[in-house]
Enzyme design. Structure first.
Site, mmCIF file in Angstrom:
data_model
loop_
_atom_site.group_PDB
_atom_site.id
_atom_site.type_symbol
_atom_site.label_atom_id
_atom_site.label_comp_id
_atom_site.label_asym_id
_atom_site.label_seq_id
_atom_site.Cartn_x
_atom_site.Cartn_y
_atom_site.Cartn_z
ATOM 1 N N LYS A 87 0.771 -1.153 0.042
ATOM 2 C CA LYS A 87 -0.052 -0.063 0.044
ATOM 3 C C LYS A 87 0.984 1.387 -0.003
ATOM 4 C CE LYS A 87 -4.389 0.946 2.215
ATOM 5 N NZ LYS A 87 -4.907 0.877 3.609
HETATM 6 O O1 G3P Z 1 -7.862 1.440 4.593
HETATM 7 C C1 G3P Z 1 -7.908 2.530 4.943
HETATM 8 C C2 G3P Z 1 -9.207 3.352 4.859
HETATM 9 O O2 G3P Z 1 -10.204 2.636 4.808
HETATM 10 C C3 G3P Z 1 -9.218 4.400 6.187
HETATM 11 O O3 G3P Z 1 -10.554 4.975 6.747
HETATM 12 O O4 G3P Z 1 -11.820 5.117 8.945
HETATM 13 O O5 G3P Z 1 -9.610 6.024 8.464
HETATM 14 O O6 G3P Z 1 -11.150 6.733 7.014
HETATM 15 P P1 G3P Z 1 -10.792 5.643 7.799
#
Ligand code: G3P
Length: 240
Positions: A87
């Site tokens: 990633k």
């Molecule tokens: O995979 C990372 C992404 O889904 C992060 O989400 O909840 O930090 O906005 P969030």
């Protein structure tokens, strides 16, 4: 459409993967912190051991040169060859590293923090296997900027939802029109409605928190649960 889990909690993934419905996992430093997994690489190895997962995304340190992201990507991928998707951040270094990892090593990549179609175009051009569009963060920012649409009748989309729908549809359209091999992955999912919106737009995968995955088994009126109880009760009538 594939379902991934967005978490660093290995037990949660094991439980959900037992259903046979989970294709992968996405991780990041914030999720590792939330799960108390300072031992990030050990956690990744445990995720890779879970039966049925095709892909586990492992995030490189974000402030590096392309060359160093490339090297860290090789190291992360060696935790579980063929299953780890490296990633990388949506910036020039991240995309250069993605291109090098694909071209020189045949390693899968996932470009994270994508918020608009032109960024997705760059990521797809870099040969990314996954392009992660952040629905929840986008929605929160757009609502902060535009406010809620007070006039919208209930059940219709807010400005923010309409914008997100447009973004996702354009990304899916670019992918198909230019025949990119990338998968559009809807991330930063906050609720079941986000999953449905992403599916409406034709994304290849959604990465959901475990709570949202389990919520997907229910309908919002409780009719599924009620129906199961009713069938069970009426079963008392059966003799054979
Ligand atoms: O995979 C990372 C992404 O889904 C992060 O989400 O909840 O930090 O906005 P969030």
């Amino acid at each position: 459409m594939k379902i991934f889990l967005d978490t660093c909690n290995v037990e949660s993934v094991r439980n959900a993967a037992d259903t046979g419905l989970i294709s992968g996992v996405t991780t990041n430093p914030t999720l590792a912190q939330k799960a108390g997994r300072a031992d990030y690489r050990k956690m990744l190895a445990q995720m890779c051991d879970i039966i049925g997962l095709e892909s586990v995304s492992a995030q490189v340190k974000e402030d590096q040169t392309a060359e160093n992201m490339f090297l860290e990507g090789i190291e992360l991928e060696s935790i579980c060859r063929g299953k780890i998707a490296v990633k990388l951040p949506m910036n020039p270094h991240g995309l250069t590293a993605a291109k090098l990892l694909r071209r020189k090593k045949g390693i899968n990549t996932n470009i994270t923090l994508v918020f608009r179609p032109s960024q997705a175009l760059l990521a797809m051009n870099a040969g990314a296997d996954f392009v992660s569009y952040f629905m929840g963060r986008q929605e929160a920012k757009l609502k902060e900027k535009w406010g809620e649409d007070q006039k919208a009748p209930s059940g219709t989309k807010s400005y923010a939802e309409s914008q997100i729908q447009r973004d996702l549809e354009r990304m899916v359209n670019y992918k198909e029109r230019y025949r990119f091999g990338s998968q559009i992955l809807a991330a930063s999912i906050r609720n079941v409605e986000h999953v449905e919106l992403a599916a409406d737009c034709g994304v290849d995968a959604v990465s959901v928190p475990p709570t949202v995955f389990w919520e997907m088994f229910s309908d919002n009126l409780g009719l599924t649960e009620d129906g199961i109880k009713r069938f069970l009760k009426d079963r008392e009538f059966l003799t054979g």
